[in-house]
Scaffold this motif. Structure first.
Motif, PDB file in Angstrom:
ATOM      1  N   UNK A  17      95.505 -16.916 -74.455  1.00  0.00           N
ATOM      2  CA  UNK A  17      94.852 -17.657 -73.377  1.00  0.00           C
ATOM      3  C   UNK A  17      93.567 -18.309 -73.880  1.00  0.00           C
ATOM      4  N   UNK A  18      93.378 -19.591 -73.549  1.00  0.00           N
ATOM      5  CA  UNK A  18      92.194 -20.368 -73.932  1.00  0.00           C
ATOM      6  C   UNK A  18      92.008 -20.422 -75.447  1.00  0.00           C
ATOM      7  N   UNK A  19      93.104 -20.444 -76.188  1.00  0.00           N
ATOM      8  CA  UNK A  19      92.999 -20.515 -77.647  1.00  0.00           C
ATOM      9  C   UNK A  19      92.255 -21.786 -78.056  1.00  0.00           C
ATOM     10  N   UNK A  20      91.257 -21.645 -78.911  1.00  0.00           N
ATOM     11  CA  UNK A  20      90.459 -22.768 -79.429  1.00  0.00           C
ATOM     12  C   UNK A  20      89.764 -23.554 -78.318  1.00  0.00           C
ATOM     13  N   UNK A  21      89.477 -22.892 -77.209  1.00  0.00           N
ATOM     14  CA  UNK A  21      88.783 -23.551 -76.088  1.00  0.00           C
ATOM     15  C   UNK A  21      87.537 -22.751 -75.740  1.00  0.00           C
ATOM     16  N   UNK A  22      86.430 -23.456 -75.560  1.00  0.00           N
ATOM     17  CA  UNK A  22      85.184 -22.777 -75.183  1.00  0.00           C
ATOM     18  C   UNK A  22      84.515 -23.537 -74.042  1.00  0.00           C
ATOM     19  N   UNK A  23      83.991 -22.787 -73.075  1.00  0.00           N
ATOM     20  CA  UNK A  23      83.297 -23.358 -71.924  1.00  0.00           C
ATOM     21  C   UNK A  23      81.822 -22.974 -71.970  1.00  0.00           C
ATOM     22  N   UNK A  24      80.989 -23.862 -71.500  1.00  0.00           N
ATOM     23  CA  UNK A  24      79.561 -23.538 -71.438  1.00  0.00           C
ATOM     24  C   UNK A  24      79.275 -22.574 -70.288  1.00  0.00           C
ATOM     25  N   UNK A  25      79.715 -22.952 -69.083  1.00  0.00           N
ATOM     26  CA  UNK A  25      79.488 -22.093 -67.909  1.00  0.00           C
ATOM     27  C   UNK A  25      80.815 -21.791 -67.235  1.00  0.00           C
ATOM     28  N   UNK A  26      80.983 -20.545 -66.808  1.00  0.00           N
ATOM     29  CA  UNK A  26      82.206 -20.121 -66.140  1.00  0.00           C
ATOM     30  C   UNK A  26      81.854 -19.378 -64.856  1.00  0.00           C
ATOM     31  N   UNK A  27      82.634 -19.611 -63.817  1.00  0.00           N
ATOM     32  CA  UNK A  27      82.440 -18.940 -62.530  1.00  0.00           C
ATOM     33  C   UNK A  27      83.637 -18.050 -62.240  1.00  0.00           C
ATOM     34  N   UNK A  28      83.360 -16.816 -61.870  1.00  0.00           N
ATOM     35  CA  UNK A  28      84.395 -15.899 -61.403  1.00  0.00           C
ATOM     36  C   UNK A  28      84.185 -15.724 -59.906  1.00  0.00           C
ATOM     37  N   UNK A  29      85.140 -16.187 -59.130  1.00  0.00           N
ATOM     38  CA  UNK A  29      84.995 -16.198 -57.671  1.00  0.00           C
ATOM     39  C   UNK A  29      85.808 -15.044 -57.093  1.00  0.00           C
ATOM     40  N   UNK A  30      85.142 -14.050 -56.581  1.00  0.00           N
ATOM     41  CA  UNK A  30      85.838 -12.934 -55.958  1.00  0.00           C
ATOM     42  C   UNK A  30      86.382 -13.366 -54.602  1.00  0.00           C
ATOM     43  N   UNK A  31      87.088 -12.457 -53.954  1.00  0.00           N
ATOM     44  CA  UNK A  31      87.634 -12.737 -52.619  1.00  0.00           C
ATOM     45  C   UNK A  31      86.790 -12.114 -51.520  1.00  0.00           C
ATOM     46  N   UNK A  32      85.558 -11.746 -51.828  1.00  0.00           N
ATOM     47  CA  UNK A  32      84.714 -10.979 -50.917  1.00  0.00           C
ATOM     48  C   UNK A  32      84.464 -11.714 -49.603  1.00  0.00           C
ATOM     49  N   UNK A  33      84.441 -10.962 -48.517  1.00  0.00           N
ATOM     50  CA  UNK A  33      84.176 -11.538 -47.202  1.00  0.00           C
ATOM     51  C   UNK A  33      82.800 -12.155 -47.089  1.00  0.00           C
ATOM     52  N   UNK A  34      81.857 -11.703 -47.916  1.00  0.00           N
ATOM     53  CA  UNK A  34      80.496 -12.250 -47.854  1.00  0.00           C
ATOM     54  C   UNK A  34      80.411 -13.669 -48.389  1.00  0.00           C
ATOM     55  N   UNK A  35      81.487 -14.195 -48.977  1.00  0.00           N
ATOM     56  CA  UNK A  35      81.504 -15.604 -49.370  1.00  0.00           C
ATOM     57  C   UNK A  35      81.674 -16.523 -48.172  1.00  0.00           C
ATOM     58  N   UNK A  36      82.207 -15.992 -47.075  1.00  0.00           N
ATOM     59  CA  UNK A  36      82.410 -16.801 -45.875  1.00  0.00           C
ATOM     60  C   UNK A  36      81.054 -17.211 -45.292  1.00  0.00           C
ATOM     61  N   UNK A  37      80.820 -18.513 -45.210  1.00  0.00           N
ATOM     62  CA  UNK A  37      79.542 -19.011 -44.718  1.00  0.00           C
ATOM     63  C   UNK A  37      78.440 -19.028 -45.755  1.00  0.00           C
ATOM     64  N   UNK A  38      78.792 -18.876 -47.038  1.00  0.00           N
ATOM     65  CA  UNK A  38      77.767 -18.779 -48.087  1.00  0.00           C
ATOM     66  C   UNK A  38      77.272 -20.132 -48.584  1.00  0.00           C
ATOM     67  N   UNK A  39      78.062 -21.192 -48.408  1.00  0.00           N
ATOM     68  CA  UNK A  39      77.725 -22.524 -48.915  1.00  0.00           C
ATOM     69  C   UNK A  39      77.519 -22.531 -50.434  1.00  0.00           C
ATOM     70  N   UNK A  40      78.299 -21.728 -51.152  1.00  0.00           N
ATOM     71  CA  UNK A  40      78.199 -21.659 -52.607  1.00  0.00           C
ATOM     72  C   UNK A  40      79.197 -22.582 -53.312  1.00  0.00           C
ATOM     73  N   UNK A  41      79.987 -23.333 -52.542  1.00  0.00           N
ATOM     74  CA  UNK A  41      81.044 -24.142 -53.139  1.00  0.00           C
ATOM     75  C   UNK A  41      80.563 -25.135 -54.181  1.00  0.00           C
ATOM     76  N   UNK A  42      79.478 -25.815 -53.893  1.00  0.00           N
ATOM     77  CA  UNK A  42      78.955 -26.798 -54.841  1.00  0.00           C
ATOM     78  C   UNK A  42      78.516 -26.150 -56.143  1.00  0.00           C
ATOM     79  N   UNK A  43      77.839 -25.019 -56.046  1.00  0.00           N
ATOM     80  CA  UNK A  43      77.392 -24.302 -57.241  1.00  0.00           C
ATOM     81  C   UNK A  43      78.587 -23.805 -58.056  1.00  0.00           C
ATOM     82  N   UNK A  44      79.601 -23.297 -57.373  1.00  0.00           N
ATOM     83  CA  UNK A  44      80.794 -22.803 -58.068  1.00  0.00           C
ATOM     84  C   UNK A  44      81.497 -23.930 -58.812  1.00  0.00           C
ATOM     85  N   UNK A  45      81.695 -25.069 -58.149  1.00  0.00           N
ATOM     86  CA  UNK A  45      82.401 -26.189 -58.769  1.00  0.00           C
ATOM     87  C   UNK A  45      81.603 -26.849 -59.891  1.00  0.00           C
ATOM     88  N   UNK A  46      80.297 -26.588 -59.966  1.00  0.00           N
ATOM     89  CA  UNK A  46      79.485 -27.162 -61.046  1.00  0.00           C
ATOM     90  C   UNK A  46      79.742 -26.476 -62.381  1.00  0.00           C
TER      91      UNK A  46
END
Length: 498
Positions: free
Chosen positions: A266-295
């Motif tokens: 997986x991801x052989x010879x591929x490197x990312x600068x920033x990575x986001x791991x998005x859990x399924x937590x209920x506290x994400x509802x109403x968090x307005x973190x979508x823009x930060x995650x997609x960045x």
């Protein structure tokens, strides 16, 4: 002869007496030990209860403000910092309350012994209550997701539309002074750490219902980690190797299934600068973190978690999706045909016994992972889709147990902690969103369903309490990023050059 029999009886009696004394002493020492830690927990909670009225008032005000105002007041411009004392838990006063009710964070309900998938808001069984859409839209970007394939996507799922509740608009109010804000965050952190430790003690008790169904036989070290986050990350790299099933691994190769498996990892010879791991937590509802995650350059999601209708909270980009064997095997998740599992990298996993070989795992999986997985591979041969070697999960479990002083749940680590181990070799920085509960903590299990169960936060099957305490030791950003913004940041292996 009678004398010999009498002497034998006396010897047996003495032997039994000595063993009873030994067992009694062990039990007494255990009781003293457990009472001591219960006293420590009660003392910490007592300290929290004696916090000043001004702190409680500030905390209440902080919790009642809108998510946007909290983030602006708490963390404008979070930067990566070195925290040599990050692993040392700060035990300060707290009297935090859950958002939306008057019960304290100390309320924990652990009911079931197996992972479960609550009914989603837009469950097909309730289709009549919602509008159904038929459009499918896939927007492919240039981010590589492994194996040379272009597959960072914004994904639309058919037969599903947004059923997201409208966020209540909070009244405009002036931000809290920084000192009160910091005190509120410190109070919440202290309460959360105490609670996670309490769950750990309950799970490690000899009276805990831990059936050890995977026959875990751990004989390695145990201990609390108090060093630097960077050193712990390097230790993780040395201790844990995340491996994929390859075409030459038996029994897959000998059964003719190797042709469906990728030669490259997986991801052989591929490197990312920033990575986001998005859990399924209920506290994400109403968090307005979508823009930060997609960045972030790469975004990891789990199981059947949707993005449609929740873009403002969880974003829309997906690079990799980790799915467990329940999602792969159960018809209601539609693994073979749902767009959720197309045009992205996939990693499927199923737990084996602690000491099982690959052949034993193939013959006795937890769920029927292999039939639908290889069907999916036949339908989508160009898609970068992988099977996790189940021994990787247990090496990760060993790492967690080695850094926790008490026995943890003898079940595989959660997908969230697995995702961290998967991404660290390929990312300069990894942000885990709402893995450690922020001050948006609610009773809701997942951001996309209506089920409420507080045990989702502290662990009902995976050793979640241990994982979350350890993730705090891996974290390199300030407390307000963790408990106000809602993410833990861990430096990648390449960043530390370890």
């Amino acid at each position: 002869m009678t004398k010999k029999v009498a002497m034998r009886a006396v010897a047996v009696s003495v032997w039994i007496f000595i063993n009873l004394v030994f067992v009694g002493m062990c039990g007494y020492i255990y009781l003293l030990w457990s009472q001591y830690w219960q006293y420590v927990a009660r003392h910490q909670l007592g300290t929290a209860a004696s916090a000043s009225e001004s702190l409680q008032s500030a905390y209440s005000q902080f919790r009642s403000e809108s998510s946007d105002e909290r983030v602006l007041a708490a963390a404008s411009g979070v930067s990566m910092v070195s925290t040599s004392n990050q692993g040392k838990a700060t035990e300060r006063s707290s009297h935090g309350k859950r958002r939306g009710n008057n019960r304290s964070v100390s309320s924990v309900i652990v009911k079931n012994s197996q992972p479960r998938f609550p009914k989603p808001r837009n469950d097909p069984e309730e289709e009549s209550e919602f509008e159904v859409g038929n459009k499918i839209g896939v927007n492919v970007t240039n981010g590589k997701c492994g194996g040379g394939h272009e597959c960072s996507v914004s994904q639309e799922e058919p037969d599903r539309v947004s059923t997201k509740k409208k966020k209540p608009s909070a009244p405009k109010s002036s931000p809290l002074p920084q000192d009160k804000l910091d005190a509120s965050i410190a109070a919440y952190k202290s309460q959360m750490v105490v609670q996670l430790r309490r769950v750990l003690l309950e799970e490690s008790s000899v009276f805990a219902r831990d059936k050890n169904v995977y026959n875990v036989q751990y004989s390695g070290p145990r201990g609390a980690y108090t060093g630097r986050a960077q050193d712990l990350v390097c230790e993780l790299k040395k201790s844990v190797s995340i491996r994929m099933i390859s075409p030459v691994d038996n029994p897959f190769g000998s059964l003719g299934l190797g042709k469906y498996l990728h030669k490259d990892s997986l991801f052989a010879n591929t490197h990312f600068n920033t990575c986001a791991i998005v859990t399924n937590a209920g506290s994400l509802f109403g968090s307005d973190l979508g823009g930060l995650i997609d960045s972030h350059d790469a975004v990891l999601r789990f199981n059947h978690a949707p993005t449609i209708g929740y873009e403002s909270d969880v974003g829309s980009k997906t690079t990799l999706r980790i799915v467990n064997s329940q999602v792969v095997s159960k018809a209601r998740f539609n693994f073979l045909h749902s767009p959720l599992y197309k045009n992205i990298s996939l990693l499927a996993w199923d737990p084996s016994n602690y000491t099982s070989t690959l052949e034993e795992w193939y013959n006795h999986p937890d769920f029927d992972l292999f039939t639908p997985y290889f069907q999916h591979r036949a339908f989508h041969q160009d898609q970068p889709s992988y099977l996790l070697d189940p021994r990787s999960q247990w090496s990760l479990w060993d790492f967690v147990q080695a850094h926790i002083p008490v026995r943890i749940r003898r079940n595989p680590p959660s997908s969230g902690f697995l995702g961290l181990a998967v991404m660290l070799p390929h990312c300069s920085l990894v942000d885990l969103f709402e893995y450690v509960p922020s001050m948006r903590l609610t009773k809701r299990c997942h951001y996309f369903d209506v089920a409420e169960d507080e045990s989702c936060t502290f662990g009902v099957w995976h050793p979640l309490a241990a994982e979350k305490l350890l993730s705090l030791s891996l974290n390199i950003v300030p407390d307000h990023a963790v408990f106000a913004d809602g993410y833990v940041r861990v430096p990648g292996y390449s960043t530390l050059k370890c």
